[in-house]
Scaffold this active site. Sequence first.
Site, PDB file in Angstrom:
ATOM      1  N   TYR A   1       0.854  -1.201   0.000  1.00  0.00           N
ATOM      2  CA  TYR A   1       0.000   0.000   0.000  1.00  0.00           C
ATOM      3  C   TYR A   1       0.892   1.255   0.000  1.00  0.00           C
ATOM      4  O   TYR A   1       0.507   2.303  -0.521  1.00  0.00           O
ATOM      5  CB  TYR A   1      -0.953  -0.022   1.196  1.00  0.00           C
ATOM      6  CG  TYR A   1      -2.163   0.853   1.014  1.00  0.00           C
ATOM      7  CD1 TYR A   1      -3.070   0.629  -0.024  1.00  0.00           C
ATOM      8  CD2 TYR A   1      -2.407   1.918   1.874  1.00  0.00           C
ATOM      9  CE1 TYR A   1      -4.182   1.439  -0.191  1.00  0.00           C
ATOM     10  CE2 TYR A   1      -3.514   2.728   1.718  1.00  0.00           C
ATOM     11  CZ  TYR A   1      -4.398   2.487   0.686  1.00  0.00           C
ATOM     12  OH  TYR A   1      -5.495   3.286   0.523  1.00  0.00           O
TER      13      TYR A   1
ATOM     14  N   LYS B   1      -3.071   8.587   2.753  1.00  0.00           N
ATOM     15  CA  LYS B   1      -4.325   8.428   3.508  1.00  0.00           C
ATOM     16  C   LYS B   1      -4.177   9.003   4.923  1.00  0.00           C
ATOM     17  O   LYS B   1      -5.146   9.526   5.483  1.00  0.00           O
ATOM     18  CB  LYS B   1      -4.755   6.958   3.572  1.00  0.00           C
ATOM     19  CG  LYS B   1      -5.226   6.392   2.236  1.00  0.00           C
ATOM     20  CD  LYS B   1      -6.445   7.111   1.677  1.00  0.00           C
ATOM     21  CE  LYS B   1      -7.082   6.366   0.517  1.00  0.00           C
ATOM     22  NZ  LYS B   1      -8.058   7.198  -0.200  1.00  0.00           N
TER      23      LYS B   1
HETATM   24  P1  NAP Z   1     -12.284   3.620  -8.302  1.00  0.00           P
HETATM   25  O1  NAP Z   1     -13.625   3.152  -8.711  1.00  0.00           O
HETATM   26  O2  NAP Z   1     -11.151   3.373  -9.240  1.00  0.00           O
HETATM   27  O3  NAP Z   1     -12.376   5.146  -7.912  1.00  0.00           O
HETATM   28  C1  NAP Z   1     -11.246   5.994  -7.804  1.00  0.00           C
HETATM   29  C2  NAP Z   1     -11.627   7.264  -8.463  1.00  0.00           C
HETATM   30  O4  NAP Z   1     -10.613   8.276  -8.319  1.00  0.00           O
HETATM   31  C3  NAP Z   1     -11.812   7.070  -9.964  1.00  0.00           C
HETATM   32  O5  NAP Z   1     -13.036   7.655 -10.372  1.00  0.00           O
HETATM   33  C4  NAP Z   1     -10.619   7.824 -10.527  1.00  0.00           C
HETATM   34  O6  NAP Z   1     -10.751   8.264 -11.847  1.00  0.00           O
HETATM   35  C5  NAP Z   1     -10.571   8.961  -9.554  1.00  0.00           C
HETATM   36  N1  NAP Z   1      -9.384   9.798  -9.743  1.00  0.00           N
HETATM   37  C6  NAP Z   1      -8.090   9.434  -9.781  1.00  0.00           C
HETATM   38  N2  NAP Z   1      -7.310  10.506 -10.045  1.00  0.00           N
HETATM   39  C7  NAP Z   1      -8.159  11.568 -10.152  1.00  0.00           C
HETATM   40  C8  NAP Z   1      -7.988  12.957 -10.422  1.00  0.00           C
HETATM   41  N3  NAP Z   1      -6.779  13.492 -10.606  1.00  0.00           N
HETATM   42  N4  NAP Z   1      -9.091  13.746 -10.481  1.00  0.00           N
HETATM   43  C9  NAP Z   1     -10.315  13.241 -10.299  1.00  0.00           C
HETATM   44  N5  NAP Z   1     -10.544  11.941 -10.052  1.00  0.00           N
HETATM   45  C10 NAP Z   1      -9.472  11.119  -9.994  1.00  0.00           C
HETATM   46  O7  NAP Z   1     -11.840   2.921  -6.917  1.00  0.00           O
HETATM   47  P2  NAP Z   1     -12.481   2.920  -5.453  1.00  0.00           P
HETATM   48  O8  NAP Z   1     -11.899   1.733  -4.789  1.00  0.00           O
HETATM   49  O9  NAP Z   1     -13.936   3.104  -5.520  1.00  0.00           O
HETATM   50  O10 NAP Z   1     -11.798   4.197  -4.785  1.00  0.00           O
HETATM   51  C11 NAP Z   1     -12.534   5.251  -4.189  1.00  0.00           C
HETATM   52  C12 NAP Z   1     -11.903   5.686  -2.887  1.00  0.00           C
HETATM   53  O11 NAP Z   1     -12.046   4.645  -1.930  1.00  0.00           O
HETATM   54  C13 NAP Z   1     -10.421   5.993  -2.966  1.00  0.00           C
HETATM   55  O12 NAP Z   1     -10.133   7.105  -2.139  1.00  0.00           O
HETATM   56  C14 NAP Z   1      -9.803   4.734  -2.384  1.00  0.00           C
HETATM   57  O13 NAP Z   1      -8.516   4.950  -1.879  1.00  0.00           O
HETATM   58  C15 NAP Z   1     -10.808   4.450  -1.300  1.00  0.00           C
HETATM   59  N6  NAP Z   1     -10.753   3.105  -0.725  1.00  0.00           N
HETATM   60  C16 NAP Z   1     -10.846   2.014  -1.540  1.00  0.00           C
HETATM   61  C17 NAP Z   1     -10.795   0.748  -0.969  1.00  0.00           C
HETATM   62  C18 NAP Z   1     -10.877  -0.475  -1.834  1.00  0.00           C
HETATM   63  O14 NAP Z   1     -10.515  -1.550  -1.375  1.00  0.00           O
HETATM   64  N7  NAP Z   1     -11.367  -0.373  -3.071  1.00  0.00           N
HETATM   65  C19 NAP Z   1     -10.664   0.602   0.421  1.00  0.00           C
HETATM   66  C20 NAP Z   1     -10.590   1.737   1.212  1.00  0.00           C
HETATM   67  C21 NAP Z   1     -10.626   2.980   0.631  1.00  0.00           C
HETATM   68  P3  NAP Z   1      -9.804   7.484 -12.953  1.00  0.00           P
HETATM   69  O15 NAP Z   1     -10.340   6.107 -13.060  1.00  0.00           O
HETATM   70  O16 NAP Z   1      -9.949   8.327 -14.164  1.00  0.00           O
HETATM   71  O17 NAP Z   1      -8.395   7.512 -12.431  1.00  0.00           O
END
Ligand code: NAP
Length: 256
Positions: free
Chosen positions: A156, A163
């Site tokens: 990570y 984070k």
């Molecule tokens: P996701 O569907 O890939 O969402 C991440 C989003 O961030 C995407 O829409 C991505 O767009 C966007 N992003 C990245 N760079 C950006 C920028 N410069 N400007 C605007 N948007 C941008 O994945 P997710 O897992 O749902 O992630 C959402 C949040 O949850 C994140 O903060 C992640 O760290 C957090 N989280 C995830 C998990 C997990 O296991 N999945 C666990 C805990 C926390 P692009 O696709 O265009 O890059």
Amino acid sequence: MSLLTGKLGVVFGVANKRSIAWAIAQAWHQAGATLAFTYQGERLKENVEELAGTFGPDTLLLPCDVTRDEEIARVFAVVGEKFGKLHLLLHSVAFAPKDALEGAFLNTSREAFRVAHDVSAYSLIALARGAAPLMAEGGSLLAMTYYGSQKVVPHYNVMGVAKAALEASARYLAYDLGPRRIRVNCISAGPVNTLAARGIAGFTDMLKHYEAHAPLKRNVLPEELGATGTFLASDQAAAVTGQVIYVDCGYQIMGM
Ligand code: NAP
């Protein structure tokens, strides 16, 4: 009356139907909120358009790369114009270069560190600054985080450090914005199989590890993140701010 009836919100971070942002947006919508969406660049526009369209043909959809101040300014200008005010904001955005999410943290480059923090942590401050003037009736800002901010989770890496910055930023923002009745909280989610998660080396093993070791012996479901997101957005959580709420089937309490 539903929990979020009459609330107006903007959602950052829907990439596709697996996105955590989409799960929370659906829950907010079902609870009565009217939502606007942003997408990063033309590549994702069609996806988000299709999903947002299920909430009605007039759903507001705006481009926003959160590293670009002018795009952030435009989002809040248009949201202000169309909605007149705002109550909810979801920050569900993170990014780090792929090579920084494998191998040794020791090798994190200056550039990977900068990008990870800009996209994943600083953006919350920039979005809060844009949203606050529209939240004259009070509001709720919600950001997605992960336990790798507190403990070492192999691979990570720099995202854990970003984070930690995000969670600390939420606390400082909660202090600044509290007098305006704007609350700022984080949900720390257990692993969910999304596009961003698949960028982390060994992610499938992480899912298995949680299933084996979390007290509830399973992984969190997206709709469970939606339910907690709805609680935090609603007046039921009117006295909750600056918090990180773990929605991880209890994994965070384990020592071994
Ligand atoms: P996701 O569907 O890939 O969402 C991440 C989003 O961030 C995407 O829409 C991505 O767009 C966007 N992003 C990245 N760079 C950006 C920028 N410069 N400007 C605007 N948007 C941008 O994945 P997710 O897992 O749902 O992630 C959402 C949040 O949850 C994140 O903060 C992640 O760290 C957090 N989280 C995830 C998990 C997990 O296991 N999945 C666990 C805990 C926390 P692009 O696709 O265009 O890059």
